[in-house]
Design a protein around this motif. Structure first.
Motif, PDB file in Angstrom:
ATOM      1  N   ASN A 177     -25.484   6.055   4.608  1.00 28.56           N
ATOM      2  CA  ASN A 177     -25.574   7.490   4.308  1.00 28.56           C
ATOM      3  C   ASN A 177     -24.356   8.243   4.826  1.00 28.56           C
ATOM      4  OD1 ASN A 177     -27.905   8.074   2.792  1.00 28.56           O
ATOM      5  ND2 ASN A 177     -29.212   7.787   4.582  1.00 28.56           N
ATOM      6  N   LEU A 178     -23.615   7.616   5.765  1.00 31.53           N
ATOM      7  CA  LEU A 178     -22.425   8.254   6.326  1.00 31.53           C
ATOM      8  C   LEU A 178     -21.270   8.280   5.339  1.00 31.53           C
ATOM      9  CD1 LEU A 178     -22.541   6.546   9.847  1.00 31.53           C
ATOM     10  CD2 LEU A 178     -23.046   8.945   9.354  1.00 31.53           C
ATOM     11  N   ASN A 179     -21.335   7.437   4.319  1.00 33.18           N
ATOM     12  CA  ASN A 179     -20.264   7.381   3.332  1.00 33.18           C
ATOM     13  C   ASN A 179     -20.555   8.337   2.177  1.00 33.18           C
ATOM     14  OD1 ASN A 179     -18.977   6.095   0.712  1.00 33.18           O
ATOM     15  ND2 ASN A 179     -17.830   5.269   2.444  1.00 33.18           N
ATOM     16  N   ILE A 180     -19.542   9.086   1.749  1.00 28.49           N
ATOM     17  CA  ILE A 180     -19.756  10.122   0.727  1.00 28.49           C
ATOM     18  C   ILE A 180     -20.165   9.545  -0.622  1.00 28.49           C
ATOM     19  CG2 ILE A 180     -18.193  11.765   1.824  1.00 28.49           C
ATOM     20  CD1 ILE A 180     -16.057  10.964  -0.223  1.00 28.49           C
ATOM     21  N   TYR A 181     -19.831   8.275  -0.878  1.00 27.30           N
ATOM     22  CA  TYR A 181     -20.172   7.668  -2.167  1.00 27.30           C
ATOM     23  C   TYR A 181     -21.572   7.061  -2.175  1.00 27.30           C
ATOM     24  CZ  TYR A 181     -15.137   8.035  -2.894  1.00 27.30           C
ATOM     25  OH  TYR A 181     -13.854   8.507  -3.014  1.00 27.30           O
ATOM     26  N   ILE A 194       0.305   6.638   7.627  1.00 27.01           N
ATOM     27  CA  ILE A 194      -0.305   5.758   8.630  1.00 27.01           C
ATOM     28  C   ILE A 194      -1.490   6.453   9.291  1.00 27.01           C
ATOM     29  CG2 ILE A 194       0.077   4.651  10.891  1.00 27.01           C
ATOM     30  CD1 ILE A 194       2.929   4.083  10.024  1.00 27.01           C
ATOM     31  N   THR A 195      -1.367   7.755   9.511  1.00 27.47           N
ATOM     32  CA  THR A 195      -2.422   8.509  10.200  1.00 27.47           C
ATOM     33  C   THR A 195      -3.483   9.057   9.252  1.00 27.47           C
ATOM     34  OG1 THR A 195      -1.075  10.523  10.086  1.00 27.47           O
ATOM     35  CG2 THR A 195      -0.864   9.160  12.073  1.00 27.47           C
ATOM     36  N   ASP A 196      -3.306   8.857   7.942  1.00 24.96           N
ATOM     37  CA  ASP A 196      -4.248   9.426   6.968  1.00 24.96           C
ATOM     38  C   ASP A 196      -5.579   8.684   6.918  1.00 24.96           C
ATOM     39  OD1 ASP A 196      -2.342  11.274   6.343  1.00 24.96           O
ATOM     40  OD2 ASP A 196      -1.667  10.292   4.500  1.00 24.96           O
ATOM     41  N   LEU A 197      -5.570   7.386   7.212  1.00 27.37           N
ATOM     42  CA  LEU A 197      -6.789   6.587   7.123  1.00 27.37           C
ATOM     43  C   LEU A 197      -7.731   6.939   8.255  1.00 27.37           C
ATOM     44  CD1 LEU A 197      -8.350   4.274   5.749  1.00 27.37           C
ATOM     45  CD2 LEU A 197      -7.152   2.683   7.252  1.00 27.37           C
ATOM     46  N   GLY A 198      -8.969   7.294   7.893  1.00 24.00           N
ATOM     47  CA  GLY A 198      -9.950   7.679   8.914  1.00 24.00           C
ATOM     48  C   GLY A 198     -10.481   6.512   9.707  1.00 24.00           C
ATOM     49  N   GLY A 199     -10.451   5.300   9.122  1.00 26.86           N
ATOM     50  CA  GLY A 199     -10.972   4.119   9.801  1.00 26.86           C
ATOM     51  C   GLY A 199      -9.867   3.229  10.345  1.00 26.86           C
ATOM     52  N   PHE A 200     -10.237   1.994  10.608  1.00 30.58           N
ATOM     53  CA  PHE A 200      -9.312   1.026  11.180  1.00 30.58           C
ATOM     54  C   PHE A 200      -8.564   0.294  10.071  1.00 30.58           C
ATOM     55  CE2 PHE A 200      -8.776  -3.516  12.392  1.00 30.58           C
ATOM     56  CZ  PHE A 200      -7.794  -3.338  13.355  1.00 30.58           C
ATOM     57  N   ASP A 201      -7.241   0.274  10.184  1.00 29.98           N
ATOM     58  CA  ASP A 201      -6.426  -0.467   9.216  1.00 29.98           C
ATOM     59  C   ASP A 201      -6.201  -1.876   9.764  1.00 29.98           C
ATOM     60  OD1 ASP A 201      -4.671  -1.475   7.414  1.00 29.98           O
ATOM     61  OD2 ASP A 201      -3.247   0.191   7.491  1.00 29.98           O
ATOM     62  N   LYS A 239       0.823  -1.224   0.000  1.00 32.50           N
ATOM     63  CA  LYS A 239       0.000   0.000   0.000  1.00 32.50           C
ATOM     64  C   LYS A 239       0.854   1.271   0.000  1.00 32.50           C
ATOM     65  CE  LYS A 239      -2.600  -1.164   3.601  1.00 32.50           C
ATOM     66  NZ  LYS A 239      -3.719  -1.148   4.587  1.00 32.50           N
ATOM     67  N   GLY A 240       2.186   1.092   0.001  1.00 31.04           N
ATOM     68  CA  GLY A 240       3.085   2.250  -0.035  1.00 31.04           C
ATOM     69  C   GLY A 240       3.252   2.955   1.290  1.00 31.04           C
ATOM     70  N   VAL A 241       2.829   2.334   2.375  1.00 35.14           N
ATOM     71  CA  VAL A 241       2.927   2.965   3.693  1.00 35.14           C
ATOM     72  C   VAL A 241       4.380   3.045   4.151  1.00 35.14           C
ATOM     73  CG1 VAL A 241       2.295   2.747   6.138  1.00 35.14           C
ATOM     74  CG2 VAL A 241       0.605   2.267   4.372  1.00 35.14           C
ATOM     75  N   LEU A 242       5.166   2.008   3.865  1.00 33.76           N
ATOM     76  CA  LEU A 242       6.561   1.985   4.316  1.00 33.76           C
ATOM     77  C   LEU A 242       7.400   3.062   3.638  1.00 33.76           C
ATOM     78  CD1 LEU A 242       7.300  -1.859   4.529  1.00 33.76           C
ATOM     79  CD2 LEU A 242       6.617  -0.297   6.357  1.00 33.76           C
ATOM     80  N   SER A 243       7.010   3.453   2.432  1.00 36.16           N
ATOM     81  CA  SER A 243       7.742   4.513   1.718  1.00 36.16           C
ATOM     82  C   SER A 243       7.235   5.900   2.102  1.00 36.16           C
ATOM     83  CB  SER A 243       7.626   4.321   0.199  1.00 36.16           C
ATOM     84  OG  SER A 243       6.261   4.322  -0.199  1.00 36.16           O
ATOM     85  N   ASN A 244       6.089   5.944   2.803  1.00 33.51           N
ATOM     86  CA  ASN A 244       5.529   7.214   3.270  1.00 33.51           C
ATOM     87  C   ASN A 244       4.876   6.981   4.634  1.00 33.51           C
ATOM     88  OD1 ASN A 244       4.515   9.808   3.478  1.00 33.51           O
ATOM     89  ND2 ASN A 244       2.775   9.439   2.106  1.00 33.51           N
ATOM     90  N   ILE A 282     -17.355   2.779   8.136  1.00 34.05           N
ATOM     91  CA  ILE A 282     -18.213   2.948   6.963  1.00 34.05           C
ATOM     92  C   ILE A 282     -17.813   4.221   6.220  1.00 34.05           C
ATOM     93  CG2 ILE A 282     -20.561   3.646   6.298  1.00 34.05           C
ATOM     94  CD1 ILE A 282     -21.619   1.514   8.221  1.00 34.05           C
ATOM     95  N   ARG A 283     -17.494   5.268   6.965  1.00 38.33           N
ATOM     96  CA  ARG A 283     -17.062   6.528   6.351  1.00 38.33           C
ATOM     97  C   ARG A 283     -15.788   6.334   5.527  1.00 38.33           C
ATOM     98  NH1 ARG A 283     -18.426   8.285  11.667  1.00 38.33           N
ATOM     99  NH2 ARG A 283     -20.272   9.636  11.678  1.00 38.33           N
ATOM    100  N   ALA A 284     -14.910   5.456   5.999  1.00 35.68           N
ATOM    101  CA  ALA A 284     -13.609   5.254   5.337  1.00 35.68           C
ATOM    102  C   ALA A 284     -13.596   4.032   4.428  1.00 35.68           C
ATOM    103  CB  ALA A 284     -12.521   5.122   6.408  1.00 35.68           C
ATOM    104  N   TYR A 285     -14.768   3.526   4.053  1.00 41.03           N
ATOM    105  CA  TYR A 285     -14.886   2.271   3.303  1.00 41.03           C
ATOM    106  C   TYR A 285     -14.045   2.245   2.032  1.00 41.03           C
ATOM    107  CZ  TYR A 285     -17.176  -1.477   0.603  1.00 41.03           C
ATOM    108  OH  TYR A 285     -17.442  -2.588  -0.146  1.00 41.03           O
ATOM    109  N   ARG A 286     -14.056   3.335   1.275  1.00 42.19           N
ATOM    110  CA  ARG A 286     -13.316   3.378   0.001  1.00 42.19           C
ATOM    111  C   ARG A 286     -11.874   3.855   0.163  1.00 42.19           C
ATOM    112  NH1 ARG A 286     -15.901  -0.013  -3.194  1.00 42.19           N
ATOM    113  NH2 ARG A 286     -17.919   0.697  -3.973  1.00 42.19           N
ATOM    114  N   ASP A 287     -11.456   4.167   1.389  1.00 41.37           N
ATOM    115  CA  ASP A 287     -10.125   4.740   1.596  1.00 41.37           C
ATOM    116  C   ASP A 287      -9.020   3.698   1.667  1.00 41.37           C
ATOM    117  OD1 ASP A 287     -11.510   7.071   1.697  1.00 41.37           O
ATOM    118  OD2 ASP A 287     -11.319   7.385   3.862  1.00 41.37           O
ATOM    119  N   ASP A 288      -9.369   2.464   2.007  1.00 42.90           N
ATOM    120  CA  ASP A 288      -8.349   1.431   2.184  1.00 42.90           C
ATOM    121  C   ASP A 288      -8.912   0.082   1.749  1.00 42.90           C
ATOM    122  OD1 ASP A 288      -5.648   0.674   3.641  1.00 42.90           O
ATOM    123  OD2 ASP A 288      -7.139  -0.749   4.368  1.00 42.90           O
ATOM    124  N   ILE A 289      -8.191  -0.627   0.895  1.00 45.13           N
ATOM    125  CA  ILE A 289      -8.691  -1.889   0.337  1.00 45.13           C
ATOM    126  C   ILE A 289      -8.816  -2.972   1.409  1.00 45.13           C
ATOM    127  CG2 ILE A 289      -6.378  -2.654  -0.336  1.00 45.13           C
ATOM    128  CD1 ILE A 289      -9.707  -3.348  -2.185  1.00 45.13           C
TER     129      ILE A 289
END
Length: 271
Positions: A163-167, A53-60, A44-49, A131-138
């Motif tokens: 409805n909480l998800n923007i999509y 780690i703190t960008d994801l709004g939900g649970f990784d 996911k490119g986290v180790l290179s940036n 649910i809000r972060a559903y599309r943010d992390d695979i």
């Protein structure tokens, strides 16, 4: 003294190599969990940036592998090397660390039983936040889809939680094709279908409540989880009791080995 053989107390080989064998397996599993977690972050490119780690709004979910793997690695290493080298410091660390984990598990179980409503509210908050972060992390997306498919549920307490998800929200300003829909994991499965229809949840919440029941699961994941827990209470309790007994057994074995080592060393001083 060189011509005499002193037969004093000896360290139990059975206990020593049992602790060693068990913990080397535990240690290798910890290494595997850490490897999987680091590989997932690398993909996911986290180790290179690292700041991401703190960008994801939900649970990784990767955190689960890293934390569990880290604990298993530390425990396995201390128990394995401590037993093999007869190092009382490492064995005592192993016992104390395992005891702390056991105490935390016991405390969590008691608090979960006493504060059921609070736990339910926290679970609701946790699910809705993800649910809000559903599309943010695979990985998070796959975890939510697995949960909804396994428990045949949708949202925390119902499909409208999406409805909480923007999509997926139904607002007029939402340009997404998934507007007023739900993920495919909410859909009821047709046994005749071999291929999953990932668009089965499109526009489904624009239909009436009666029509929705034909296409999706309308029950929330929190009540479905409660139902599953009640139906499988004996199995869940058995698993937790089994884990607790293994931890107590491990602590007792490590303490016995420490006692044997200290007794042998003390006897050698007076030889």
């Amino acid at each position: 003294m060189s011509g005499k053989h002193y037969k004093g107390q000896e360290v139990s080989c059975c206990i020593k190599y049992f602790i060693f064998g068990f913990n080397i397996i535990f240690w290798l599993l910890g290494v595997a969990f850490l490897g999987i977690g680091l590989w997932a972050w690398s993909e996911k490119g986290v180790l290179s940036n690292i700041s991401s780690i703190t960008d994801l709004g939900g649970f990784d979910p990767v955190w689960l592998f890293l934390v569990v793997g880290g604990v298993m690695f530390i425990l396995g290493f201390a128990g394995c090397i401590g037993a093999l080298r007869e190092n009382t410091l490492l064995l005592k660390f192993f016992s104390v660390f395992l005891g702390i984990i056991f105490f935390l598990e016991l405390t969590a179980g008691v608090l979960a039983f006493v504060f059921k409503d609070w736990i339910k509210d926290q679970l609701n908050f946790f699910i809705n936040n993800n649910i809000r972060a559903y599309r943010d992390d695979i990985d998070l997306q796959n975890l939510i889809d697995f949960t909804q498919e396994y428990w045949e549920c949708c949202g925390a307490f119902g499909a409208d939680d999406w409805n909480l998800n923007i999509y997926f929200n139904c607002t007029d300003s939402n340009p997404s094709r998934e507007k007023c829909g739900v993920p495919f994991s909410c859909c009821t499965k047709d046994p005749a279908e071999d291929v999953i229809n990932t668009q089965c949840g499109y526009d489904v919440r624009a239909k009436s409540d009666a029509e929705q029941k034909t296409y999706i699961h309308v029950k929330g994941c929190v009540p479905q989880f409660e139902k599953w827990l009640q139906d499988n209470l004996t199995v869940v309790a058995g698993i937790f009791i089994g884990i607790a007994l293994l931890q107590i057994f491990g602590i007792c074995l490590a303490q016995n080995l420490v006692s044997d080592i200290e007794a042998v060393r003390a006897s050698c001083l007076f030889t």
